[in-house]
Design a protein around this motif. Structure first.
Motif, PDB file in Angstrom:
ATOM      1  N   MET A 113       0.827  -1.208   0.000  1.00 19.08           N
ATOM      2  CA  MET A 113       0.000   0.000   0.000  1.00 19.08           C
ATOM      3  C   MET A 113       0.858   1.253   0.000  1.00 19.08           C
ATOM      4  SD  MET A 113      -3.035   0.739  -0.229  1.00 19.08           S
ATOM      5  CE  MET A 113      -4.038   2.169  -0.171  1.00 19.08           C
ATOM      6  N   LEU A 114       1.939   1.257   0.779  1.00 17.12           N
ATOM      7  CA  LEU A 114       2.834   2.410   0.808  1.00 17.12           C
ATOM      8  C   LEU A 114       3.494   2.626  -0.555  1.00 17.12           C
ATOM      9  CD1 LEU A 114       4.516   1.960   4.304  1.00 17.12           C
ATOM     10  CD2 LEU A 114       2.818   3.677   3.642  1.00 17.12           C
ATOM     11  N   THR A 115       3.902   1.535  -1.187  1.00 20.50           N
ATOM     12  CA  THR A 115       4.517   1.626  -2.517  1.00 20.50           C
ATOM     13  C   THR A 115       3.517   2.156  -3.533  1.00 20.50           C
ATOM     14  OG1 THR A 115       5.971  -0.216  -1.977  1.00 20.50           O
ATOM     15  CG2 THR A 115       5.738   0.330  -4.296  1.00 20.50           C
ATOM     16  N   TRP A 116       2.316   1.608  -3.513  1.00 26.79           N
ATOM     17  CA  TRP A 116       1.284   2.039  -4.452  1.00 26.79           C
ATOM     18  C   TRP A 116       0.956   3.518  -4.248  1.00 26.79           C
ATOM     19  CZ3 TRP A 116      -3.846   3.651  -3.587  1.00 26.79           C
ATOM     20  CH2 TRP A 116      -4.614   3.792  -4.753  1.00 26.79           C
ATOM     21  N   THR A 117       0.849   3.938  -2.988  1.00 27.01           N
ATOM     22  CA  THR A 117       0.543   5.337  -2.700  1.00 27.01           C
ATOM     23  C   THR A 117       1.670   6.250  -3.181  1.00 27.01           C
ATOM     24  OG1 THR A 117      -0.717   4.644  -0.762  1.00 27.01           O
ATOM     25  CG2 THR A 117      -0.088   6.956  -0.863  1.00 27.01           C
ATOM     26  N   ALA A 118       2.910   5.844  -2.942  1.00 31.03           N
ATOM     27  CA  ALA A 118       4.046   6.655  -3.384  1.00 31.03           C
ATOM     28  C   ALA A 118       4.075   6.766  -4.900  1.00 31.03           C
ATOM     29  CB  ALA A 118       5.351   6.064  -2.860  1.00 31.03           C
TER      30      ALA A 118
END
Length: 127
Positions: A113-118
């Motif tokens: 999720m953090l990767t996708w958001t970034a």
């Protein structure tokens, strides 16, 4: 973890308490001047804290959300043993591996999720 020995989880739990106590012991203490100290009771301090919370709508909402989240989380966790044994057919060893596996899956989901958001915020708007 339970296959290795029934004392291992208890020892690990005790170790976390010791580490927590060491961390808390390192917290510094600044004593207030004697002239400004007043004697209060726990009841008075709790009432003062609740009154402060009631005056701050944002903190009051956050507190209510965290309360509900913790209650539902504990409720879900309390039925895991029965779910693992009856529906998944896991043995005691299987349940011992079920909990850390769930934690690992949660970590993978968080990182995804953090990767996708970034990536989403780094990409220019396509609209």
């Amino acid at each position: 973890m339970f296959a290795v020995g029934s004392a291992m989880p208890l020892g690990f739990h005790a170790l976390t308490f010791v580490l927590g106590a060491l961390i808390v012991a390192r917290i510094g203490h600044v004593e207030a001047p004697r002239s400004h100290r007043r004697r209060t009771t726990l009841r008075t301090e709790v009432a003062e804290g609740l009154a402060w919370l009631w005056r701050h709508a944002g903190m009051r909402t956050l507190t209510a959300c965290i309360l509900v989240m913790n209650l539902t989380g504990v409720g879900a966790f309390s039925i895991w043993v029965r779910y693992a044994r009856e529906h998944l057919g896991l043995s005691a060893i299987g349940f011992g591996l079920f909990t850390p596996f769930w934690g690992a899956c949660t970590a993978v989901a968080l990182l995804s999720m953090l990767t996708w958001t970034a990536l989403r915020h780094a990409a220019p708007d396509s609209a």
